[in-house]
Scaffold this motif. Structure first.
Motif, PDB file in Angstrom:
ATOM      1  N   ASN A   1       0.809  -1.228   0.000  1.00 25.83           N
ATOM      2  CA  ASN A   1       0.000   0.000   0.000  1.00 25.83           C
ATOM      3  C   ASN A   1       0.840   1.276   0.000  1.00 25.83           C
ATOM      4  OD1 ASN A   1       0.910   0.512   2.617  1.00 25.83           O
ATOM      5  ND2 ASN A   1      -0.921  -0.307   3.612  1.00 25.83           N
ATOM      6  N   VAL A   2       2.178   1.128  -0.091  1.00 30.19           N
ATOM      7  CA  VAL A   2       3.047   2.293   0.111  1.00 30.19           C
ATOM      8  C   VAL A   2       2.712   3.454  -0.839  1.00 30.19           C
ATOM      9  CG1 VAL A   2       4.886   1.312  -1.370  1.00 30.19           C
ATOM     10  CG2 VAL A   2       5.472   3.040   0.311  1.00 30.19           C
ATOM     11  N   ALA A   3       2.396   3.155  -2.093  1.00 29.99           N
ATOM     12  CA  ALA A   3       2.212   4.240  -3.067  1.00 29.99           C
ATOM     13  C   ALA A   3       0.913   5.008  -2.831  1.00 29.99           C
ATOM     14  CB  ALA A   3       2.218   3.674  -4.488  1.00 29.99           C
ATOM     15  N   GLN A   4      -0.067   4.344  -2.205  1.00 30.95           N
ATOM     16  CA  GLN A   4      -1.328   5.033  -1.910  1.00 30.95           C
ATOM     17  C   GLN A   4      -1.262   5.737  -0.555  1.00 30.95           C
ATOM     18  OE1 GLN A   4      -1.515   1.505  -2.816  1.00 30.95           O
ATOM     19  NE2 GLN A   4      -1.503   2.316  -4.903  1.00 30.95           N
ATOM     20  N   LYS A   5      -0.549   5.148   0.390  1.00 31.40           N
ATOM     21  CA  LYS A   5      -0.549   5.675   1.772  1.00 31.40           C
ATOM     22  C   LYS A   5       0.408   6.839   1.971  1.00 31.40           C
ATOM     23  CE  LYS A   5      -2.738   2.902   4.921  1.00 31.40           C
ATOM     24  NZ  LYS A   5      -3.377   3.404   6.109  1.00 31.40           N
TER      25      LYS A   5
ATOM     26  N   VAL B   1       2.364   9.111  -3.462  1.00 30.83           N
ATOM     27  CA  VAL B   1       3.468   8.652  -4.317  1.00 30.83           C
ATOM     28  C   VAL B   1       2.906   8.162  -5.654  1.00 30.83           C
ATOM     29  CG1 VAL B   1       5.265   6.879  -4.529  1.00 30.83           C
ATOM     30  CG2 VAL B   1       4.991   8.143  -2.375  1.00 30.83           C
ATOM     31  N   ASP B   2       1.763   7.497  -5.572  1.00 30.47           N
ATOM     32  CA  ASP B   2       1.045   7.040  -6.761  1.00 30.47           C
ATOM     33  C   ASP B   2       0.749   8.190  -7.731  1.00 30.47           C
ATOM     34  OD1 ASP B   2       0.157   4.702  -7.658  1.00 30.47           O
ATOM     35  OD2 ASP B   2      -1.821   4.778  -6.704  1.00 30.47           O
ATOM     36  N   GLU B   3       0.197   9.269  -7.185  1.00 29.99           N
ATOM     37  CA  GLU B   3      -0.153  10.426  -8.025  1.00 29.99           C
ATOM     38  C   GLU B   3       1.114  11.039  -8.628  1.00 29.99           C
ATOM     39  OE1 GLU B   3      -4.298  11.947  -5.865  1.00 29.99           O
ATOM     40  OE2 GLU B   3      -2.406  12.720  -5.123  1.00 29.99           O
TER      41      GLU B   3
END
Ligand code: HEM
Length: 344
Positions: A256-260, A290-292
């Motif tokens: 979940n790192v890229a969303q959190k 990070v996702d965005e």
């Protein structure tokens, strides 16, 4: 461009805050080079720059209504987040005037200000506010002037009094801060409130910044960017609220790192105020996951390099220790190591 507001998004519990494509593209990405270190990165606050967030004195974006609601929520739980020492009343009115005039000039479709002598009428169509009041008479407003206007603006604000060749943080509206407390800092001098920052004192950053600010002129505001990282799109990461958000850091996983994990960028602006000679410090917070950010090729590569090579003192101070490596591992496959052009 017409702003499509997202009045119901939240910055707590279910965290429905998201950036539209347009908001991602205007994000004030703070890294112009592959490595980051503290510096006196102050420049004139003029309406040019790599992002539209620099176009106006105070940026209003799609999160405006939701952020004002979030401020009201935090103040209802903890009214002490807005505090101004009694000798700063003139600076309170200076702030109200500056923000009202700037909003009415820069966003006339949303705000208007009309003046008839000292009788002023203020309309904020986004929040459904219309008030007629007497400039200089606090009894004619529903809140003290600084609180009244900063409840209607995005980002935190502090008021610095200038005396004895120093600046003192003698007031503020602070509900969206990166782990520092107005209650604790109020009344402190420039070097005192910057006490916990590592490395910067030793390399003279704060001596030079204070010298510069003591000479700040009216109508010549300046700005700088600061950054850290926050788990979930949470604006209120105050020490007062630590038991609520501190444990969030334990919830980050490689899945979940890229969303959190969110990059938290502060567009900091400094204005000399005309009657009080105080300095208004605006701290406008932008959050992007990070996702965005990874949707922009240059940003995903650069963020990877900056985090990979961050000095350990900064990692500890910014509270990144538990998840920095997970972000680096997530971004590494996107980075081919090819040189990137300077700038954001
Ligand atoms: C951090 C306030 C201006 C550089 C901080 C902190 C506060 C603060 C409260 C957090 C300290 C802590 O950990 O408790 C202010 C106020 C300013 C101001 C009220 C208005 C005059 C500046 C300027 C510079 C600067 C002009 C320019 C060099 C920094 C840096 C940090 C910091 C480098 C560390 C940030 C990080 O790593 O996240 N500031 N500051 N500040 N400030 Fe300022």
């Amino acid at each position: 461009m017409t702003i499509v507001f997202k009045p119901t998004e939240t910055f707590h519990d279910d965290f429905t805050y998201r950036n539209s494509d347009a908001a991602i593209l205007r994000f004030p990405f703070p890294f112009g080079e592959d490595a980051y270190m503290y510096s006196v990165n102050i420049e004139p606050h003029v309406p040019v720059g790599p992002s539209p967030v620099y176009l106006h004195a105070f940026d209003v974006d799609e999160h405006y209504v939701a952020e004002c609601r979030e401020r009201a929520r935090v103040l209802a739980l903890d009214p002490g987040r807005c505090k101004v020492l009694p000798h700063m009343m003139t600076a309170q009115w200076d702030t109200l005037e500056l923000i009202m005039e700037s909003f009415a000039r820069d966003y006339p479709e949303h705000f208007s200000l009309s003046k008839n002598g000292s009788t002023w009428t203020w309309q904020n169509r986004l929040l459904g506010i219309e008030d007629k009041f007497t400039f200089g008479d606090a009894a004619t407003l529903p809140y003290p002037p600084f609180e009244y206007i900063t409840r209607q603006a995005q980002g935190d604000f502090t008021l610095q009094d200038q005396r004895n060749d120093n600046l003192f943080v003698d007031g503020g509206m602070v509900t969206t801060q990166a782990d520092w407390s107005l209650e604790f800092d109020v009344g402190m001098s420039f070097h005192e409130w910057h006490g916990p920052v590592p490395l910067a004192h030793q390399i003279g950053v704060f001596d030079r910044a204070l010298k510069f600010l003591l000479r700040l002129q009216q109508a010549q505001p300046v700005r700088r960017l600061n950054w850290t990282m926050t788990i979930n799109p949470r604006l209120d990461t105050s020490p007062e609220n630590y038991p609520v958000w501190g444990p969030d850091r334990l919830t980050v996983t490689p899945e979940n790192v890229a969303q959190k994990v969110h990059l938290r960028v502060e567009l900091q602006t400094l204005f000399r105020l005309p009657r009080s000679n105080a300095i208004l410090f605006g701290i406008r917070c932008y959050l992007a996951s990070v996702d965005e950010l990874a949707r922009v090729e240059k940003w995903r590569k650069r963020l990877h390099r900056v985090l990979r090579d961050l000095p350990p003192e900064l990692e500890t101070y910014k509270g990144l220790t538990r998840f920095r490596q997970m972000v680096i591992d997530y971004l590494a496959p996107f980075d081919d190591g090819a040189p990137l052009a300077k700038g954001c």
